[in-house]
Every structure is written in C-alpha cells, then in structure tokens.
Scaffold this motif. Structure first.
Motif, mmCIF file in Angstrom:
data_model
loop_
_atom_site.group_PDB
_atom_site.id
_atom_site.type_symbol
_atom_site.label_atom_id
_atom_site.label_comp_id
_atom_site.label_asym_id
_atom_site.label_seq_id
_atom_site.Cartn_x
_atom_site.Cartn_y
_atom_site.Cartn_z
ATOM 1 N N PRO A 1 0.841 -1.210 0.000
ATOM 2 C CA PRO A 1 0.000 0.000 0.000
ATOM 3 C C PRO A 1 0.876 1.261 0.000
ATOM 4 O O PRO A 1 2.016 1.236 0.463
ATOM 5 C CB PRO A 1 -0.793 -0.138 1.297
ATOM 6 N N LYS B 1 -0.221 2.480 -11.604
ATOM 7 C CA LYS B 1 -1.567 1.941 -11.336
ATOM 8 C C LYS B 1 -2.534 3.102 -11.447
ATOM 9 O O LYS B 1 -2.390 4.098 -10.730
ATOM 10 C CB LYS B 1 -1.596 1.317 -9.934
ATOM 11 N N GLY C 1 -7.582 -7.859 -5.378
ATOM 12 C CA GLY C 1 -7.567 -7.359 -4.006
ATOM 13 C C GLY C 1 -8.621 -8.043 -3.163
ATOM 14 O O GLY C 1 -8.407 -9.104 -2.570
HETATM 15 C C1 FMN Z 1 -9.589 -0.331 1.881
HETATM 16 C C2 FMN Z 1 -8.874 -0.161 0.565
HETATM 17 C C3 FMN Z 1 -7.569 0.340 0.556
HETATM 18 C C4 FMN Z 1 -6.884 0.514 -0.664
HETATM 19 N N1 FMN Z 1 -5.586 0.994 -0.654
HETATM 20 C C5 FMN Z 1 -4.930 1.152 -1.853
HETATM 21 C C6 FMN Z 1 -3.562 1.611 -1.905
HETATM 22 O O1 FMN Z 1 -2.895 1.856 -0.889
HETATM 23 N N2 FMN Z 1 -2.993 1.759 -3.139
HETATM 24 C C7 FMN Z 1 -3.678 1.461 -4.301
HETATM 25 O O2 FMN Z 1 -3.123 1.591 -5.392
HETATM 26 N N3 FMN Z 1 -4.941 1.019 -4.266
HETATM 27 C C8 FMN Z 1 -5.571 0.841 -3.090
HETATM 28 N N4 FMN Z 1 -6.842 0.327 -3.085
HETATM 29 C C9 FMN Z 1 -7.448 -0.126 -4.361
HETATM 30 C C10 FMN Z 1 -7.113 -1.608 -4.622
HETATM 31 O O3 FMN Z 1 -5.722 -1.795 -4.800
HETATM 32 C C11 FMN Z 1 -7.835 -2.125 -5.895
HETATM 33 O O4 FMN Z 1 -7.467 -1.308 -6.974
HETATM 34 C C12 FMN Z 1 -9.360 -2.100 -5.749
HETATM 35 O O5 FMN Z 1 -9.763 -2.673 -4.525
HETATM 36 C C13 FMN Z 1 -10.018 -2.860 -6.917
HETATM 37 O O6 FMN Z 1 -9.558 -4.192 -6.982
HETATM 38 P P1 FMN Z 1 -10.397 -5.425 -6.337
HETATM 39 O O7 FMN Z 1 -11.799 -5.306 -6.850
HETATM 40 O O8 FMN Z 1 -9.700 -6.659 -6.811
HETATM 41 O O9 FMN Z 1 -10.344 -5.254 -4.844
HETATM 42 C C14 FMN Z 1 -7.536 0.181 -1.886
HETATM 43 C C15 FMN Z 1 -8.844 -0.337 -1.854
HETATM 44 C C16 FMN Z 1 -9.504 -0.508 -0.669
HETATM 45 C C17 FMN Z 1 -10.919 -1.058 -0.692
#
Ligand code: FMN
Length: 315
Positions: A37, A137, A222
């Motif tokens: 993160p 990203k 994620g």
């Molecule tokens: C609680 C939370 C914290 C996140 N923190 C970050 C982060 O630090 N850096 C980042 O690039 N994306 C962050 N994201 C986005 C995720 O990396 C990802 O792009 C998003 O959840 C969509 O993917 P998924 O549907 O597979 O979860 C975060 C998402 C959530 C829900």
C-alpha cells in the motif's frame, strides 16, 4: 493451462500489510508480486511510522514486493522515491488511482492523473533521477472516462514496466461496475500488455475479460483474494474437498493470528487487525454477516479468541 498467467495482490491500505503479505506468501506462495500500500508524505513532510514499518526491507525479506508512492508533485516524488531507493528496492509503483477526496483535492492519486503538467514533471523526475523499474496503477479519471483516453497519450511516452488499470472513475470509489470494455479499449490503444484490476471474484470473471481482450494474462486481485484466499488456486483449476479446504483456512487463520500477535504487542491493535482480516475473510463462509457479527462485536482479544472458532464449526 494458466501457467503463463501472472497474479498480483492489490495494495489495500490497512489490510494487505507486511504481516498479511508474509503469511500469505509463506503459506500459499502463489502470488507473483505483492504491491505494498502507498507511502505518502504526512504532517511535517514525513512518512507515517506505520507506512515506514510496512516498507522496511527486514519486514519484507523473502517476499516479492513492489513499493508504491502517492504524491502530488516532483518534490514529493523525489523524497519518497529517494527513501524507497535507500531501502534497496529496484521496483516502484506510481499511484494514479487513489479516489478519496482527501488525496485527490491535494493533487494526489487520481488528482495527479488529472493534472498533465504536474504529472509530466513527476514522470520526468521518476525516469531521469532514479533507475527503478517503474509501474503505474491508474483509474479512468475523476468523474469522466475521457480523462484516461487523453492521458494515455502522455503516459505512453514513458517506459513503464507494467500498466495496471482499474477501470473505475474516482467518483465511483469501489462501487458500481468496473468498465471492462474501457480496459479492452485502452489495451488496444496502448498496444501494451496491461494488468487488469477490478472485481475479480471467480475464474468466470477472468474468462469474460479474456473474451474481450484475447491474450490477457496479467491480473491484480484485491478484495476477491482477501475474501477467498484460495481464489487463485481455483482460477488455476485446483479443486478442494470441503474438509481439506476448511483445514487449510483454519491453518491460514492461525498463521495470520500468530503473526499479528508477534508483530503487535498491544492486544487492542491485534484485535483491530483480526477484525479487519475477518471483514473480508468472513465472505468465504456460507453466512458472512452472521459469521462476522460476533467477531465485530468482540471488545477484547479474549472475547475474539472465544468467538472465532464457531465460524469454522458452522461453515
Ligand atoms: C480499503 C482499501 C484500501 C486501498 N488501498 C490502496 C492503496 O494503498 N494503493 C492502491 O493503489 N490502491 C488501493 N486500493 C485499491 C485496490 O488496490 C484495488 O485497486 C481495488 O480494490 C479494486 O480491486 P479489487 O476489486 O480486486 O479489490 C484500496 C482499496 C480498498 C478497498
């Protein structure tokens, strides 16, 4: 069949910390890279201690990790990337996707994606002053998908090692649908292999995206993986019988719990971490809200220890 596919764990601030990443890697060893993160400059232009701790090489030893930076200008980037370099990392990821107004209003995340002038300065600095393998990203834009259609013309001038696209606007946060067709469109415009990210919950999701983008073979997951730690195994065609799966989950949970207990001396912190873990992990049980409720209600670690085993009995 999927041996040439790559799988990455998405960074989720507060959830995919070094304890989680290490346990996951040691236990399953199935994720190709774990994206850490973001780190960002906080009060006094300093990186928060919790973010620094998450980045420390000794906390990531033996785990294939990629640090991520969140910044609004070249000065911030220089400081953050300098710290990452000093710690000995050779890869870095630039966050152009954070959707939260607290970040975007300060020109960070999707806010930086919207500002082509600052973005150019950040990228020029990142590629000229450092020798990282750089990945990016990004999202579709703040409110409008047209942003990314224009911005890729700027991004494509730089030799990114990896393009990770989560096709939602910042306004959507993590709700609504991810626009897979936009991913397909950019993939063909850019003519570069991109990593797909957003709402992968099953092998079927991959098949649907592969139908839109033939040859797509890189995935960042994620929430799907936090909810079902065996998701990548399943995608790769591995099947588990109920008993075997439950035992694996019990052991994985034990590994996580012990690791948090040795990383954090304070019971309150361990309890908070376990509640965060279960907020997703409970989704793999037949009644997630019923499973999570007593854990969420636990006010002491002792109470958590008393209530969590029931989840495994009634799965
Ligand atoms: C609680 C939370 C914290 C996140 N923190 C970050 C982060 O630090 N850096 C980042 O690039 N994306 C962050 N994201 C986005 C995720 O990396 C990802 O792009 C998003 O959840 C969509 O993917 P998924 O549907 O597979 O979860 C975060 C998402 C959530 C829900």
């Amino acid at each position: 069949m999927l041996s040439d596919h790559r799988f990455y764990l998405a960074p989720l601030q507060g959830f995919t910390d070094f304890v989680y990443r290490r346990c996951h890697h040691e236990f399953f060893g199935i994720v190709d890279e774990y994206y850490i993160p973001y780190i960002a400059l906080g009060p006094g232009q300093k990186i928060r201690n919790s973010q620094l701790r998450d980045l420390l090489p000794e906390n990531n030893a033996g785990v294939p990790v990629v640090p991520q930076v969140l910044c609004s200008n070249a000065g911030e980037l220089r400081k953050l990337a300098g710290d990452v370099k000093q710690m000995g990392y050779s890869k870095i990821n630039l966050n152009l996707g954070c959707p939260y107004p607290m970040a975007t209003k300060r020109g960070r995340g999707t806010g930086l994606l919207e500002n082509s002038e600052q973005l150019t300065q950040v990228l020029d600095t990142l590629f000229s002053a450092f020798d990282f393998q750089v990945s990016v990203k990004f999202r579709s834009g703040l409110v409008d998908e047209q942003t990314i259609r224009e911005r890729v013309q700027l991004l494509r001038k730089y030799p990114f090692e990896q393009w990770i696209f989560h096709p939602r606007t910042a306004k959507q946060l993590y709700k609504g649908v991810a626009n897979r067709r936009l991913f397909a469109e950019l993939s063909s415009t850019l003519a570069k292999p991109m990593v797909y990210n957003g709402d992968i919950q099953s092998a079927r999701d991959l098949d649907e995206i592969k139908h839109l983008v033939p040859g797509q073979n890189a995935w960042m997951i994620g929430r799907g993986l936090l909810s079902d730690p065996l998701l990548i195994h399943r995608i790769k065609g591995q099947a588990f019988d109920e008993c075997e799966e439950l035992n694996l989950m019990r052991e994985f949970h034990q590994c996580i719990f012990e690791a948090y207990r040795s990383a954090f001396q304070d019971d309150g912190q361990v309890l908070m971490k376990m509640k965060q873990f279960w907020s997703y992990f409970s989704h793999r049980f037949s009644n997630p809200s019923k499973t999570y409720k007593p854990i969420k209600k636990a006010s002491k670690l002792a109470k958590f220890i008393e209530v969590f085993p029931a989840a495994f009995h009634h799965s």
